[in-house]
Design a protein around this motif. Structure first.
Motif, mmCIF file in Angstrom:
data_model
loop_
_atom_site.group_PDB
_atom_site.id
_atom_site.type_symbol
_atom_site.label_atom_id
_atom_site.label_comp_id
_atom_site.label_asym_id
_atom_site.label_seq_id
_atom_site.Cartn_x
_atom_site.Cartn_y
_atom_site.Cartn_z
ATOM 1 N N SER A 48 0.823 -1.203 0.000
ATOM 2 C CA SER A 48 0.000 0.000 0.000
ATOM 3 C C SER A 48 0.857 1.253 0.000
ATOM 4 O O SER A 48 0.360 2.354 0.128
ATOM 5 N N LYS A 49 2.185 1.090 -0.133
ATOM 6 C CA LYS A 49 3.072 2.261 -0.083
ATOM 7 C C LYS A 49 3.341 2.812 -1.479
ATOM 8 O O LYS A 49 3.174 2.126 -2.477
ATOM 9 N N SER A 50 3.773 4.073 -1.512
ATOM 10 C CA SER A 50 3.922 4.746 -2.810
ATOM 11 C C SER A 50 5.121 4.209 -3.578
ATOM 12 O O SER A 50 6.031 3.598 -3.019
ATOM 13 N N ARG A 122 -2.326 -3.172 -3.826
ATOM 14 C CA ARG A 122 -2.741 -1.945 -4.486
ATOM 15 C C ARG A 122 -1.598 -1.368 -5.350
ATOM 16 O O ARG A 122 -1.811 -0.892 -6.456
ATOM 17 N N ASP A 126 -1.986 -0.757 -9.279
ATOM 18 C CA ASP A 126 -1.881 0.620 -9.781
ATOM 19 C C ASP A 126 -0.763 0.772 -10.815
ATOM 20 O O ASP A 126 -0.840 1.604 -11.708
ATOM 21 N N SER B 41 3.414 6.359 7.824
ATOM 22 C CA SER B 41 2.808 5.397 6.891
ATOM 23 C C SER B 41 3.838 4.638 6.064
ATOM 24 O O SER B 41 3.573 3.525 5.619
ATOM 25 N N SER B 246 3.203 8.630 0.640
ATOM 26 C CA SER B 246 2.530 9.525 -0.298
ATOM 27 C C SER B 246 1.603 10.539 0.381
ATOM 28 O O SER B 246 0.740 10.181 1.183
ATOM 29 N N GLU B 248 -0.647 12.350 -1.187
ATOM 30 C CA GLU B 248 -2.000 12.206 -1.752
ATOM 31 C C GLU B 248 -2.809 11.181 -0.981
ATOM 32 O O GLU B 248 -3.955 11.406 -0.613
ATOM 33 N N GLN B 249 -2.169 10.018 -0.749
ATOM 34 C CA GLN B 249 -2.840 8.943 -0.021
ATOM 35 C C GLN B 249 -3.163 9.383 1.413
ATOM 36 O O GLN B 249 -4.240 9.096 1.916
ATOM 37 N N THR B 252 -6.223 11.683 1.320
ATOM 38 C CA THR B 252 -7.480 11.000 1.014
ATOM 39 C C THR B 252 -7.961 10.186 2.210
ATOM 40 O O THR B 252 -9.076 10.364 2.710
ATOM 41 N N LEU B 253 -7.088 9.275 2.690
ATOM 42 C CA LEU B 253 -7.496 8.419 3.807
ATOM 43 C C LEU B 253 -7.606 9.221 5.100
ATOM 44 O O LEU B 253 -8.512 9.009 5.896
#
Lengths: 273, 273
Positions: A48-50, A122, A126, B41, B246, B248-249, B252-253
């Protein structure tokens, strides 16, 4: 006199434990090769990391393996393969194997109706690397449907491999793919082979599951032969493990993933690399 | 002339997003305080990682907040509070608030039959800090039963807050506690308030749920008053967010967790601290 290059170990890294399913296939196929495995459990999961976080972590993992004088690096993690293969490959200066291509080729060979499902983290979904890789293997049109299954990694690490609730979650994730009439499903995460019983049950008898373990081991064997790097020893290979978190935990869970005891395991500070 | 200390922001850190449920309670109780939140994160989750990994990460997070000139640090993560409070507290040189004590006190006040359940990550459960803290608050005997719920964090971050399958998983985790006749259940992880509907349904009407958000905010307010650090501004507080993954993430979350928009968010390289 320094050791001949072909006697050096194969380096393998993953975000944590999932890559052990790949290592297991490599050990079965190449029993005389020594291996060094690094599982980045201290910073897991990667899914789930970028992209840039995963790339940074992967480069550190590769630098650690290079310091151990490996002859090859296997990126035994779909997320890292999808995000960081180019970066690792360019910086390594030795053969680097990723895990997307072998799964994509196996899926292209398995499908009859050219409707293929891919499940992964994810990050992998993606990145769109699976649809691109599968299309490269198939002439003509193909319909490729992806589904991120973020809970599968936790379920695998939790040991909930065949619980009814795991089956329910698999049904929820697979339903949109099954509605599209897929006949082939790629397990696009190295944790998922542990859940393959439940995933197969949820997918039903008409869907072929693609577990890339054996095809990846095949590519590793071919690459070693082609580059003259195969170990000609007749002794069983030695296997050493490193983790960025607790050694005890790695040994306990790792032995379950690998289906044989993890004996030599050590902890490293990966942030130094 | 440097800014008066009481005008400085409150620093808050968590392994990722769960701590936003604590921040939300603090913002509601202390609307004139500025805050700086760091969510790790990039290395989340902490719950299944070893004590020394969690301590190392927590000290890095605290060093980052200290560099931002905060007046107080809230460790808004049960795992980090249970593993690293002493280390952070000793190195910080300013008030450090942890999240175990307030939940333990609230549980001790809520129970009638002195049979208390605690759910949390594996790290928090293994640390045994909740049973010790609850026993310190209660005179005489008490029965305290713990259950690690590793899938809850993934379910919370996945947004599966009220799915039937989340209820099924809650039933599996809570069953051993309910069999013991608990009348009080501590949500011992800052992610769990997001699942409180499902957890309450699985626990049944006879069990009181303890969400420590409001008690933690109460301790923060008391500590600021006692130390003369309360911000006497009449303006709404400013809230800035940092993440190791991220942006962005996180936005959003994070907006979903906080139930209001996360506007100013930045990325940092936490491994440098």
């Amino acid at each position: 006199m320094s050791e001949p290059v072909n006697k050096r170990p194969i380096g393998v890294f993953d975000s944590g434990l999932g890559g052990l399913t790949v290592l297991k296939a490599v050990m079965a196929r190449l029993p005389h090769e020594d291996t060094i495995y690094f599982g980045d459990s201290g910073r897991a999961p990667y899914g789930s990391k970028s992209a840039d976080t995963v790339t940074k972590f992967s480069l550190q993992n590769a630098r650690f393996l290079l310091e151990q004088q490996v002859k090859m690096i296997i990126i035994a993690c779909n997320t890292a393969s999808s995000r960081a293969f180019d970066a690792v490959s360019q910086s390594a200066g030795l053969p680097v194997i990723e895990v997307i291509g072998p799964g994509a080729r196996a899926a292209a060979q398995a499908t009859r109706n050219r409707r293929i499902g891919v499940i992964g983290t994810r990050g992998t979904v993606d990145s769109q690397v699976y649809p691109a890789a599968i299309r490269r293997c198939l002439d003509g049109p193909a319909d490729i449907y992806q589904q991120a299954c973020p809970l599968f990694v936790s379920l695998a690490e939790e040991g909930w491999w065949d619980r009814p609730v795991t089956y329910d979650i698999a049904r929820i994730y697979l339903e949109p793919l099954l509605e599209r009439g897929i006949d082939t499903l790629v397990l696009g995460c190295t944790h998922y082979p542990l859940l393959s019983g439940v995933i197969a049950a949820a997918a039903g008898p008409d869907v072929r599951l693609v577990n890339a373990g054996a095809p990846i081991a095949g590519i590793v064997a071919q690459t070693l032969e082609r580059t003259g790097l195969i170990n000609d020893s007749r002794l069983p290979g030695k296997h050493v493990y490193f983790t960025s978190d607790s050694v005890e935990q790695f040994k306990t869970l790792g032995s379950a993933f690998l289906d044989e005891p993890v004996e030599q395991a050590y902890r490293i500070d990966i942030e130094r690399y």
